[in-house]
Design a protein around this motif. Structure first.
Motif, mmCIF file in Angstrom:
data_model
loop_
_atom_site.group_PDB
_atom_site.id
_atom_site.type_symbol
_atom_site.label_atom_id
_atom_site.label_comp_id
_atom_site.label_asym_id
_atom_site.label_seq_id
_atom_site.Cartn_x
_atom_site.Cartn_y
_atom_site.Cartn_z
ATOM 1 N N SER A 282 0.861 -1.189 0.000
ATOM 2 C CA SER A 282 0.000 0.000 0.000
ATOM 3 C C SER A 282 0.895 1.235 0.000
ATOM 4 O O SER A 282 2.093 1.156 0.314
ATOM 5 N N PRO A 283 0.335 2.404 -0.328
ATOM 6 C CA PRO A 283 1.161 3.619 -0.339
ATOM 7 C C PRO A 283 1.735 3.957 1.024
ATOM 8 O O PRO A 283 2.814 4.559 1.123
ATOM 9 N N ALA A 284 1.016 3.571 2.117
ATOM 10 C CA ALA A 284 1.471 3.916 3.467
ATOM 11 C C ALA A 284 1.460 2.670 4.340
ATOM 12 O O ALA A 284 0.427 2.343 4.952
ATOM 13 N N PRO A 285 2.546 1.921 4.409
ATOM 14 C CA PRO A 285 2.579 0.711 5.233
ATOM 15 C C PRO A 285 2.406 1.047 6.718
ATOM 16 O O PRO A 285 2.865 2.095 7.186
ATOM 17 N N ARG A 286 1.768 0.140 7.478
ATOM 18 C CA ARG A 286 1.513 0.380 8.901
ATOM 19 C C ARG A 286 2.353 -0.532 9.786
ATOM 20 O O ARG A 286 2.741 -0.141 10.879
ATOM 21 N N ALA A 288 5.372 -2.400 11.455
ATOM 22 C CA ALA A 288 6.735 -1.931 11.716
ATOM 23 C C ALA A 288 7.756 -2.636 10.826
ATOM 24 O O ALA A 288 8.691 -2.011 10.310
ATOM 25 N N TYR A 289 7.580 -3.958 10.657
ATOM 26 C CA TYR A 289 8.529 -4.686 9.810
ATOM 27 C C TYR A 289 8.409 -4.251 8.358
ATOM 28 O O TYR A 289 9.422 -4.145 7.649
ATOM 29 N N ALA A 290 7.165 -3.956 7.904
ATOM 30 C CA ALA A 290 6.967 -3.504 6.528
ATOM 31 C C ALA A 290 7.650 -2.159 6.306
ATOM 32 O O ALA A 290 8.275 -1.920 5.265
ATOM 33 N N ILE A 291 7.546 -1.285 7.298
ATOM 34 C CA ILE A 291 8.208 0.027 7.193
ATOM 35 C C ILE A 291 9.722 -0.153 7.149
ATOM 36 O O ILE A 291 10.425 0.461 6.335
ATOM 37 N N SER A 292 10.241 -1.046 8.004
ATOM 38 C CA SER A 292 11.681 -1.315 8.031
ATOM 39 C C SER A 292 12.150 -1.942 6.717
ATOM 40 O O SER A 292 13.222 -1.599 6.190
ATOM 41 N N TYR A 293 11.346 -2.856 6.175
ATOM 42 C CA TYR A 293 11.689 -3.505 4.911
ATOM 43 C C TYR A 293 11.768 -2.470 3.790
ATOM 44 O O TYR A 293 12.697 -2.486 2.969
ATOM 45 N N GLU A 301 17.982 -0.229 -3.288
ATOM 46 C CA GLU A 301 17.486 -0.206 -4.671
ATOM 47 C C GLU A 301 16.863 1.131 -5.067
ATOM 48 O O GLU A 301 16.423 1.273 -6.209
ATOM 49 N N ASN A 302 16.789 2.061 -4.113
ATOM 50 C CA ASN A 302 16.089 3.324 -4.351
ATOM 51 C C ASN A 302 14.636 3.074 -4.763
ATOM 52 O O ASN A 302 14.076 3.763 -5.623
ATOM 53 N N GLU A 303 14.045 2.059 -4.148
ATOM 54 C CA GLU A 303 12.662 1.679 -4.421
ATOM 55 C C GLU A 303 11.964 1.365 -3.111
ATOM 56 O O GLU A 303 12.595 1.212 -2.061
ATOM 57 N N THR A 304 10.630 1.278 -3.161
ATOM 58 C CA THR A 304 9.838 0.738 -2.070
ATOM 59 C C THR A 304 8.941 -0.349 -2.655
ATOM 60 O O THR A 304 8.859 -0.502 -3.882
ATOM 61 N N ARG A 305 8.266 -1.079 -1.794
ATOM 62 C CA ARG A 305 7.343 -2.088 -2.310
ATOM 63 C C ARG A 305 6.273 -1.429 -3.177
ATOM 64 O O ARG A 305 5.860 -1.986 -4.185
ATOM 65 N N TRP A 309 5.526 -2.044 -7.066
ATOM 66 C CA TRP A 309 4.170 -2.474 -7.402
ATOM 67 C C TRP A 309 3.623 -1.677 -8.577
ATOM 68 O O TRP A 309 3.021 -2.233 -9.499
ATOM 69 N N LEU A 310 3.835 -0.362 -8.559
ATOM 70 C CA LEU A 310 3.360 0.483 -9.659
ATOM 71 C C LEU A 310 4.054 0.119 -10.966
ATOM 72 O O LEU A 310 3.420 0.106 -12.037
ATOM 73 N N LYS A 311 5.335 -0.197 -10.901
ATOM 74 C CA LYS A 311 6.055 -0.613 -12.108
ATOM 75 C C LYS A 311 5.523 -1.957 -12.613
ATOM 76 O O LYS A 311 5.417 -2.177 -13.819
#
Length: 349
Positions: A282-286, A288-293, A301-305, A309-311
């Motif tokens: 999601s655009p705003a992970p909730r 804690a591990y997802a935020i850390s990941y 990688e200069n990317e986020t999940r 996902w959008l790519k």
């Protein structure tokens, strides 16, 4: 009388030449080109062990054939250059018709030369060039015709797993035994017209440089997202470079049937999968591990999940254009909501 028999003699010669082309040589074999473009063959059940009386395609007699050097280079042209033009299965069938698969020639074949021969000049080990004629058919001979039948019945997914069980970038491997044949199979799916025609030793037409090259995983990167046969083989032969082994890869066509055949068993894929957060993207992970990941992904990688996902959705939308109309319309509708909300409010997802 001469005027009468001269045309008759010419016609007789033409008919004999046609007979040798259609019926000469070895006809006691069966072959199949598998799902990744590699030809396999074997002798039929009642194959005759002796040499045919007349050879393909010129009608050379059995006595002349016995004087032939079985280890002579097969692919020499009229000028003596080893630069055969034609794909692998065409060349293999040609060699079989000329009877190089018969025991008479195979028993005299220089096995050491076959073992040290590769199709590509820059590969390891240093190749023996040009390839001996008797070696051409030794590479892909199966024990009997039932194996050829099995090859014909294999699914693409099964063939890809058998040929690349470790899901490595096999086109870059210097030690994979089937890599040369796989390169030729891949090259056959690409038109060589932009390059003016490519020959056997450099069979792949690189559309960007308009040069005939030996394909590797860098060469095929532009095809990783293609929904055609070139794309599917690129993903099967270069799963790491194309993104098959990373669950968050933007690669949309990442199922086994689309070429990423060994992802379910590949260790690197399972390792990445186990490390993923147990939270929908999601655009705003909730969590804690997802935020850390995401922080680690942004740093490496200069990317986020979410950005990956959008790519992925961009690639998926592009691939949907090859689907049947109604299915494509539904997919694009789903993509619209997935792009906006992620999995929480995404169409059928």
């Amino acid at each position: 009388m001469i005027i009468y028999f001269l045309p008759l003699s010419n016609q007789t010669t033409r008919l004999e030449n046609a007979q040798h082309a259609m019926c000469g040589g070895d006809l006691d074999f069966v072959y199949v080109v598998d799902n990744v473009g590699v030809p396999w063959w074997s002798y039929s059940t009642n194959a005759r062990p002796n040499l045919a009386k007349f050879n393909f395609p010129t009608g050379s007699r059995r006595g002349d054939l016995r004087a032939r050097d079985v280890n002579e280079p097969y692919d020499l042209d009229a000028q003596g250059h080893g630069d055969y033009k034609g794909n692998l299965h065409e060349q293999m069938v040609d060699v079989l018709l000329k009877q190089y698969g018969k025991e008479y020639y195979q028993s005299q074949c220089d096995v050491e030369a076959c073992d040290s021969t590769l199709f590509w000049g820059e590969d390891y080990p240093q190749p023996y060039f040009p390839i001996p004629a008797c070696c051409m058919v030794a590479f892909t001979k199966l024990p009997d015709a039932s194996y050829v039948t099995d090859k014909a019945r294999e699914s693409f997914e099964t063939t890809a797993k058998v040929d690349n069980p470790a899901a490595i970038d096999i086109l870059n491997s210097q030690f994979a035994g089937l890599a040369p044949q796989l390169r030729v199979g891949l090259s056959a799916t690409v038109s060589d017209k932009p390059c003016g025609g490519c020959k056997f030793m450099r069979p792949f037409c690189d559309a960007r440089s308009k040069q005939c090259v030996v394909p590797n995983c860098t060469t095929v990167l532009p095809y990783c997202d293609a929904a055609n046969s070139t794309g599917r083989l690129s993903r099967a032969f270069c799963p790491k470079s194309c993104g098959c082994e990373f669950p968050l890869s933007p690669l949309a066509l990442s199922l086994p049937s689309w070429g990423c055949a060994a992802i379910d068993t590949a260790g690197s894929y399972q390792e990445h999968l186990a490390a993923l957060p147990c939270e929908d993207v999601s655009p705003a992970p909730r969590d804690a591990y997802a935020i850390s990941y995401d922080d680690r992904l942004r740093e490496s990688e200069n990317e986020t999940r979410w950005s990956l996902w959008l790519k992925f959705l961009d690639k998926f939308e592009e691939a949907s254009r090859t689907m049947p109309l109604e299915e494509a319309k539904q997919e694009r509708l789903d993509i619209k909501y997935l792009r906006r909300y992620g999995c929480e409010r995404g169409g059928r997802a």
